[in-house]
Design a protein around this motif. Structure first.
Motif, short mmCIF file in Angstrom:
data_model
loop_
_atom_site.label_atom_id
_atom_site.label_comp_id
_atom_site.label_asym_id
_atom_site.label_seq_id
_atom_site.Cartn_x
_atom_site.Cartn_y
_atom_site.Cartn_z
N GLN A 423 28.43 33.73 45.86
CA GLN A 423 28.96 34.86 45.69
C GLN A 423 28.38 35.63 44.86
O GLN A 423 28.08 35.15 43.86
CB GLN A 423 30.54 34.83 45.66
CG GLN A 423 31.25 36.22 45.63
CD GLN A 423 32.51 36.19 45.28
OE1 GLN A 423 33.20 35.24 45.08
NE2 GLN A 423 33.46 37.15 45.77
N PRO A 424 27.69 36.97 44.91
CA PRO A 424 27.30 37.72 43.98
C PRO A 424 28.23 38.20 43.02
O PRO A 424 29.48 38.38 43.38
CB PRO A 424 26.75 38.94 44.59
CG PRO A 424 27.29 38.93 45.93
CD PRO A 424 27.95 37.66 46.47
N VAL A 425 27.84 38.07 41.76
CA VAL A 425 28.78 38.46 40.71
C VAL A 425 28.08 39.76 39.76
O VAL A 425 26.99 39.82 39.28
CB VAL A 425 28.84 37.21 39.87
CG1 VAL A 425 30.09 37.90 38.43
CG2 VAL A 425 29.70 35.97 40.59
N GLY A 497 32.75 39.18 49.41
CA GLY A 497 32.24 40.30 48.93
C GLY A 497 31.62 40.11 47.57
O GLY A 497 31.58 39.10 46.86
N LEU A 498 31.30 41.38 46.95
CA LEU A 498 30.60 41.35 45.50
C LEU A 498 32.19 41.14 44.75
O LEU A 498 33.19 41.70 44.72
CB LEU A 498 30.36 42.86 45.23
CG LEU A 498 29.79 42.86 43.72
CD1 LEU A 498 28.69 42.04 43.39
CD2 LEU A 498 29.61 44.14 43.67
N CYS A 499 31.86 40.28 43.64
CA CYS A 499 33.04 40.10 42.38
C CYS A 499 32.52 40.75 41.27
O CYS A 499 31.48 40.55 40.71
CB CYS A 499 32.97 38.54 42.27
SG CYS A 499 34.11 38.28 40.71
N VAL A 500 33.19 41.75 40.74
CA VAL A 500 33.00 42.33 39.69
C VAL A 500 33.92 41.73 38.42
O VAL A 500 35.39 41.56 38.60
CB VAL A 500 33.32 43.84 39.78
CG1 VAL A 500 33.62 44.62 38.48
CG2 VAL A 500 32.38 44.58 40.62
N ARG A 518 32.41 49.46 41.95
CA ARG A 518 31.28 48.82 42.33
C ARG A 518 31.49 47.85 43.50
O ARG A 518 30.49 47.78 44.13
CB ARG A 518 30.67 48.11 41.13
CG ARG A 518 30.49 49.08 39.86
CD ARG A 518 30.09 50.49 39.99
NE ARG A 518 28.59 50.59 40.66
CZ ARG A 518 27.60 50.90 39.76
NH1 ARG A 518 27.68 50.80 38.52
NH2 ARG A 518 26.28 50.76 40.13
N ALA A 519 32.58 47.51 43.69
CA ALA A 519 32.78 46.54 44.85
C ALA A 519 33.76 47.08 45.99
O ALA A 519 34.56 47.91 45.52
CB ALA A 519 33.51 45.26 44.24
N GLY A 520 33.62 46.69 47.18
CA GLY A 520 34.43 47.22 48.12
C GLY A 520 34.36 48.73 48.63
O GLY A 520 35.02 49.26 49.05
N GLY A 523 35.31 50.15 52.77
CA GLY A 523 36.23 49.11 53.43
C GLY A 523 35.90 47.69 53.49
O GLY A 523 36.20 46.70 53.87
N GLU A 524 34.55 47.55 52.66
CA GLU A 524 34.19 46.21 52.66
C GLU A 524 34.88 45.12 51.81
O GLU A 524 35.60 45.57 50.85
CB GLU A 524 32.75 46.04 51.96
CG GLU A 524 31.58 46.46 52.92
CD GLU A 524 30.08 46.93 52.21
OE1 GLU A 524 30.15 46.79 50.99
OE2 GLU A 524 29.29 46.77 53.03
N PRO A 525 34.97 43.79 51.88
CA PRO A 525 35.76 43.04 51.16
C PRO A 525 35.04 42.99 49.59
O PRO A 525 33.83 43.26 49.38
CB PRO A 525 35.56 41.49 51.48
CG PRO A 525 34.16 41.45 52.44
CD PRO A 525 34.05 43.23 52.82
N GLY A 526 35.85 42.60 48.66
CA GLY A 526 35.27 42.43 47.11
C GLY A 526 36.51 42.26 46.33
O GLY A 526 37.76 41.96 46.77
N VAL A 527 36.19 41.58 45.09
CA VAL A 527 37.10 41.27 44.16
C VAL A 527 36.71 42.00 42.91
O VAL A 527 35.79 42.05 42.38
CB VAL A 527 37.42 39.93 44.11
CG1 VAL A 527 36.14 39.06 43.66
CG2 VAL A 527 38.56 39.47 43.26
N SER A 528 37.81 41.98 41.99
CA SER A 528 37.68 42.44 40.63
C SER A 528 38.67 41.85 39.69
O SER A 528 39.73 41.96 40.12
CB SER A 528 37.75 43.93 40.51
OG SER A 528 39.03 44.58 40.41
N ILE A 529 38.28 41.43 38.54
CA ILE A 529 39.05 40.99 37.54
C ILE A 529 38.53 41.52 36.01
O ILE A 529 37.37 41.42 35.82
CB ILE A 529 38.99 39.35 37.32
CG1 ILE A 529 39.13 38.68 38.72
CG2 ILE A 529 40.30 39.01 36.62
CD1 ILE A 529 38.71 37.30 38.79
#
Length: 769
Positions: A423-425, A497-500, A518-520, A523-529
């Motif tokens: 997964q890209p980070v 998707g991209l993980c931020v 920067r992610a999602g 409507g694309e998947p992505g995650v942020s923390i």
């Protein structure tokens, strides 16, 4: 649905109807619509009347030229921008294409239509890519910046740029061009048209975060002061809370501190006019030591130079200097060779620059959070445009830690875990020092990665594009690569998707939303923390004693309490920024009022407004009356001295017996005025105009420079419990009146003592006294 949304949707329906009609037009017919629209505007129709048809034509051109037909939400955004709202559109929703519609419509008017964006890369990219659409429709488009920031455009090139129907540029370039355009010496040298319509990209960053940072043009060097060293040493002997107080990013002397300063410098009153220079340097030294931090606000280069950092972007601001001696105070603090202190010749803040446009709009992914402030300062309403597809990104709850060591450790563990799956980070930090720390830790884990510190927008944009590919790890500051889409590589959607991963609580929630965005996209998947700790930059506001108690002494503190403290710190920091910006508006409005008067007078003179000779003689008379009034014991030497300094380089005999000194000087001035008029002949009016322009410019340069210093010095008066803004306004009013007097004296001196010669093409060359 509120009133604004109803209006936008009503107009959207109209545009969609028109889209069906223009679909069947040939390319020739579609292009010819531009001429038809221009004719209709000339016949009295308004841009609002044309909106449905013009937007439809632009949508069809977008499709034929770029292969992209704007979504309904993009048309909605375009309508909002034309109606001068500030539009919030999520990151990745295609703001660049959205802007084509209102820019095309306003470009039809023949007045200037400008889009300002965050950096040179975006301005050039968008002018090239979107420019194909405008050119297809018969409008001209130019980029107001160059790829090489060291390349300077000359006046003719700028004239060509601003003559285009549509201009893409950066806010910095536009601001400096506005100031330079008001410093030219002839109307032929002016290169900007009257300001009309502007769209501000990343509007929250410009109108809020960078709003109060003044753009300053420096001119001739001032005489270098020898007070930097002595005042720098003085402030290092002060004790916090006893001699000075630091609060809300301000620092001032206490009563005890003032007494100590007066003893130290052997003066009676630190705040008296004759001690203005000492006070100014004390305030500059205080701010350099207690408000400006190395590697946060500035860095020291290997060659011994101070380079400022933009706190909202982490970007190095090469070539930019703090005004009014602040830069030299930092150099003294760091024991560097002092650079030459420059006079401020012209200055404006973004707040005032964009308020000059009759039609101003803006767009950003995170602007709704600042809607109350934007309404109060700019009288602008924010409209939230819904996304084209529902958002699928998962924003996971923040993680809270006591120390930065635990925080960074957790971030790296999460990065390794996700990187192992492919997964890209994207790791986003506010400070450059944090990006460097993350890079070191990733090297230890043998993870290949790119680090973007917002130093070069051109190659950063190329790197950030790849941040969504499998196995890619990217470390960036919050602004690096902003405005560039991150597209997901094949197989990445299936990995989530991209993980931020955000490191550190940011100064406000807008910056955090920008980072998550920067992610999602689309409507694309992505995650942020977000990973936060009590050692984050925002927590400085809690005070060293508090942090030492819990961190250095290893005292237990619950996660719930940490969360509460970090949230409270961000809230205080955010409110403090709002207060500072409102304060800056109030201060700068003083300069804005003076600037408006001066620039109008200047433009009248450039446009050939002639000066009435009786008016000039009356000024001459007033100058003499002031001189006689302020010199009670005036002898013949004083009178002759005044003549030689102000009226004529040659003393001529006149009958003094029947005249008192005032009448004698008035008569003498009339005689020299008529002699000068005869010697110059029919171009005397032009000569007087140029002499006045010179006096005006010299006086205004002194005033701008004084106001810059005054604002810095006056912050040292907080301890006196005075209303600082009132003090500043009062002093500024007095100095404006003094400037008017000095301009009138200089005007007459220039006219009576100036030496005229004529160059090629009979151009008038004046040697001023």
């Amino acid at each position: 649905m509120n009133k604004i949304d109803k209006k936008l949707h009503f107009l959207l329906g109209k545009v969609k109807e028109e889209c069906k009609k223009v679909k069947n037009l040939s390319d020739y017919e579609l292009k010819n619509k531009t001429n038809e629209f221009k004719r209709r505007l000339a016949d009295g129709e308004t841009t609002e009347d044309l909106l449905p048809e013009a937007f439809a034509v632009c949508c069809e051109a977008d499709y034929r030229v770029l292969g992209m037909f704007p979504f309904d939400v993009q048309i909605l955004g375009g309508i909002a921008l034309h109606l001068c709202y500030l539009a919030e559109m999520n990151t990745g929703e295609g703001k660049t294409l959205t802007a084509t519609m209102p820019l095309y419509l306003n470009g039809l008017t023949g007045k200037s239509s400008i889009l300002v964006t965050a950096n040179e890369y975006l301005a050039i990219r968008d002018a090239e890519e979107m420019g194909k659409v405008y050119e297809f429709l018969g409008l001209s488009v130019k980029a107001g910046v160059t790829r090489d920031t060291n390349e300077h455009l000359n006046n003719d090139q700028k004239k060509e740029i601003y003559a285009a129907d549509i201009v893409y540029t950066t806010h910095g370039s536009l601001g400096f061009d506005y100031l330079l355009n008001n410093l030219v010496h002839s109307k032929e040298d002016r290169f900007m048209r009257e300001l009309y319509y502007v769209i501000i990209d990343e509007a929250d960053s410009v109108l809020l975060d960078s709003a109060s940072m003044p753009l300053v043009i420096s001119g001739s060097p001032r005489v270098q002061s020898n007070l930097y060293g002595i005042t720098d040493f003085f402030v290092t002997t002060l004790v916090e809370d006893e001699h000075y107080i630091v609060e809300d990013n301000k620092v001032w002397l206490t009563d005890k501190g003032i007494e100590y300063a007066q003893r130290y410098f052997r003066i009676e009153n630190l705040y008296s006019k004759e001690n203005f220079d000492v006070l100014r340097h004390v305030v500059l030294a205080l701010r350099a030591h207690y408000l400006m931090d190395k590697d946060v606000d500035y860095v020291v280069t290997d060659s011994g130079e101070i380079v400022l950092l933009d706190k909202s972007t982490g970007r190095k601001m090469n070539g930019m200097k703090l005004r009014g001696g602040s830069h030299q105070a930092i150099e003294e603090k760091e024991r560097l060779k002092l650079s030459q202190e420059q006079r401020s010749v012209a200055s404006i803040t973004y707040q005032n620059l964009f308020n000059l446009f009759p039609k101003m709009s803006g767009m950003s992914g995170t602007i709704a959070d600042g809607k109350d402030e934007l309404l109060e300062v700019y009288h602008k309403q924010v409209v939230v445009i819904p996304p084209n597809k529902p958002m699928a990104r998962k924003d996971l709850p923040d993680k809270y830690f006591k120390t930065s060591e635990e925080q960074f450790d957790a971030v790296i563990k999460e990065t390794v875990k996700r990187h192992n799956t492919g997964q890209p980070v994207l790791l986003i930090a506010s400070l450059i020092s944090d990006t460097e720390m993350l890079s070191k830790l990733l090297v230890q884990e043998n993870i290949e990665h790119s680090v973007l510190n917002a130093n070069n927008a051109f190659w950063e944009a190329e790197i950030i594009k790849e941040a969504g590919q499998k196995n890619v790890v990217t470390v960036a500051t919050s602004m690096a690569g902003r405005g560039t889409d991150i597209r997901l590589g094949s197989g990445v959607k299936e990995l989530g998707g991209l993980c931020v991963l955000g490191i550190g609580r940011m100064n406000n929630t807008r910056d955090e939303r920008q980072a998550r965005g920067r992610a999602g996209r689309q409507g694309e998947p992505g995650v942020s923390i977000f990973y936060t700790s009590l050692e984050d930059d925002v927590c400085e506001i809690l005070g060293d004693d508090f942090l030492e108690k819990y961190i250095e002494k290893d005292k237990h503190i619950s996660k719930r309490r940490i969360k509460k403290l970090i949230n409270k710190s961000q809230k205080i920091k955010s409110e403090s920024s709002v207060f500072q910006r409102k304060n800056a508006v109030d201060y700068d409005s003083v300069m804005q009022r003076q600037r408006t008067i001066m620039y109008k007078t200047r433009n009248d003179l450039l446009d050939g407004k002639s000066l009435d000779e009786n008016y000039l003689l009356s000024i001459c008379e007033d100058n003499i009356k002031d001189f006689v009034k302020s010199n009670k014991k005036l002898d013949s030497y004083g009178v002759h001295r005044y003549v030689l300094d102000n009226l004529s380089y040659r003393l001529q005999e006149m009958d003094e017996s029947t005249k008192n000194q005032k009448d004698y000087l008035i008569q003498y001035s009339k005689m020299t005025f008529n002699t000068k008029k005869k010697s110059i002949g029919d171009r005397f009016s032009e000569y007087c105009r140029l002499c006045t322009l010179r006096a005006l410019d010299d006086g205004w340069v002194e005033e701008v420079d004084y106001l810059q210093q005054l604002q810095a010095a006056i912050s040292g008066r907080s301890s006196a419990q005075r209303n600082l803004l009132f003090e500043y306004q009062r002093e500024a009013r007095i100095s404006f009146e003094d400037m008017e007097k000095s301009i009138k004296k200089a005007m007459i001196r220039n006219i009576l003592l100036g030496e005229v010669s004529f160059g090629k093409d009979n151009e008038m060359i004046i040697l001023y006294p």
